[in-house]
Design a protein around this motif. Structure first.
Motif, PDB file in Angstrom:
ATOM      1  N   ARG A   1      -2.998   3.409   3.031  1.00  0.00           N
ATOM      2  CA  ARG A   1      -1.688   3.049   3.591  1.00  0.00           C
ATOM      3  C   ARG A   1      -1.659   3.228   5.104  1.00  0.00           C
ATOM      4  O   ARG A   1      -1.228   2.333   5.851  1.00  0.00           O
ATOM      5  CB  ARG A   1      -0.604   3.928   2.957  1.00  0.00           C
ATOM      6  CG  ARG A   1       0.785   3.729   3.549  1.00  0.00           C
ATOM      7  CD  ARG A   1       1.674   4.922   3.234  1.00  0.00           C
ATOM      8  NE  ARG A   1       1.129   6.157   3.755  1.00  0.00           N
ATOM      9  CZ  ARG A   1       1.260   6.555   5.005  1.00  0.00           C
ATOM     10  NH1 ARG A   1       1.905   5.798   5.882  1.00  0.00           N
ATOM     11  NH2 ARG A   1       0.736   7.698   5.406  1.00  0.00           N
TER      12      ARG A   1
ATOM     13  N   MET B   1      -5.843  -4.146   1.126  1.00  0.00           N
ATOM     14  CA  MET B   1      -6.269  -2.841   0.616  1.00  0.00           C
ATOM     15  C   MET B   1      -7.757  -2.874   0.253  1.00  0.00           C
ATOM     16  O   MET B   1      -8.461  -1.883   0.446  1.00  0.00           O
ATOM     17  CB  MET B   1      -5.429  -2.468  -0.604  1.00  0.00           C
ATOM     18  CG  MET B   1      -3.959  -2.210  -0.297  1.00  0.00           C
ATOM     19  SD  MET B   1      -2.964  -1.889  -1.775  1.00  0.00           S
ATOM     20  CE  MET B   1      -3.663  -0.344  -2.339  1.00  0.00           C
TER      21      MET B   1
ATOM     22  N   ALA C   1       0.839  -1.207   0.000  1.00  0.00           N
ATOM     23  CA  ALA C   1       0.000   0.000   0.000  1.00  0.00           C
ATOM     24  C   ALA C   1       0.871   1.252   0.000  1.00  0.00           C
ATOM     25  O   ALA C   1       0.518   2.273  -0.616  1.00  0.00           O
ATOM     26  CB  ALA C   1      -0.922   0.000   1.223  1.00  0.00           C
TER      27      ALA C   1
END
Length: 326
Positions: free
Chosen positions: A259, A270, A200
């Motif tokens: 993130r 994610m 990420a």
């Protein structure tokens, strides 16, 4: 022979000025120490904005803070000035990764310049490569610093959360808290726990870095076309950096939120982060923490370019000095 960007300027008589100071034009023994000092100074001054941005991104809806100013006020009230610098010393390791970052950026640009590639495309590719190297070094320290950022005060006025239940008793040293956090992460996830959110981070920062450098050179070239030649070259570059940071932040903000949540909230993928964000925020997910990130990015971009381009001028080899314009 390396192609150099020149900007024609009349100063008494016509003289060609170097628009971009290239890697092989500088004395590295001056450049690296000054670059590290500049980077540390900027990060130290702007770290509170990074901490506020992270807390705004990780919170659900507006459970803890209603915005940037509210976050600043509550952190300062409940945690003091030290609360605005939680995790700073771990985060400052980024200064070391910054050396590898800028070396990769300038090195890739230097190689691509031999291929006669457009300066904006060179900057975009080099920026992406630099971020790939930098993030590989810095992610473990980023994971630790973000956990430390989120640990709130002890007692009834707890504002931020402490998902790993780290002992944050008053008077306990930062070293002891960091050591306990490190042990807790390693016990739960092993070494890979320190690279949680690595992909990420790459998904957020590689495009961010590539776009930032690409926009920086794009805005610089466009500003040179419309701003009179007597205006400070360094001023034009800082303005281009600020505009580049502003543009890139708006484009990449959702990726930065993903993130941060992967690294702090320990969500597994994610896809799940995007799903949770959509459930919580709907289209507001694109503006979550954006005000703090825009202020941080614009200020950071201005400061970094001011320091970076000043240091390049100070470090330039003697034979190029007469072609450098401030």
């Amino acid at each position: 022979m390396i192609k150099m960007d020149f900007m024609p300027v009349k100063v008494g008589e016509r003289k060609e000025f170097i628009k971009t100071i290239e890697w092989d034009m500088m004395d590295k023994t001056k450049f690296f120490p000054l670059s590290m000092l500049s980077s540390f100074s900027v990060r130290c001054a702007l770290y509170p904005l990074t901490l506020i941005k992270t807390r705004l991104q990780v919170q659900k809806r507006n459970d803890m803070y209603t915005g940037m100013l509210d976050a600043y006020g509550k952190i300062y009230r409940y945690e003091g000035v030290s609360g605005l610098y939680k995790g700073f010393w771990i985060s400052s390791v980024q200064i070391v990764s910054g050396v590898f970052y800028i070396s990769t950026y300038e090195g890739v640009r230097h190689l691509l310049s031999k291929k006669d590639i457009d300066s904006r495309l060179r900057a975009l590719v080099a920026g992406g490569c630099a971020s790939l190297v930098g993030q590989t070094i810095v992610v473990p320290f980023d994971v630790l610093s973000q956990h430390l950022m989120m640990i709130g005060p002890v007692g009834k006025d707890t504002i931020a959360f402490n998902p790993l239940q780290i002992n944050n008793s008053p008077g306990r040293s930062k070293v002891a808290i960091t050591a306990e956090l490190t042990r807790r992460i390693f016990k739960m996830d092993g070494f890979r726990g320190f690279y949680r959110g690595y992909w990420a981070s790459l998904a957020a920062y590689v495009p961010n870095s590539a776009l930032w450098w690409g926009f920086y050179h794009f805005y610089q070239d466009e500003l040179f076309k419309i701003i009179p030649s007597y205006v400070s070259h360094l001023l034009i570059q800082t303005l281009a950096g600020t505009l580049g940071g502003f543009t890139t932040t708006i484009i990449t903000n959702p990726l930065d939120i993903v993130r941060a949540r992967l690294q702090v909230q320990r969500i597994e993928s994610m896809r799940l982060v995007f799903r949770d964000l959509w459930r919580e925020e709907r289209f507001l997910m694109f503006t979550k923490g954006l005000s703090a990130r825009l202020v941080q990015s614009a200020t950071f971009s201005f400061s970094i370019i001011l320091g970076y381009e000043t240091i390049k001028r100070v470090s330039v080899n003697e034979e190029y000095r007469e072609y450098i314009r401030w």
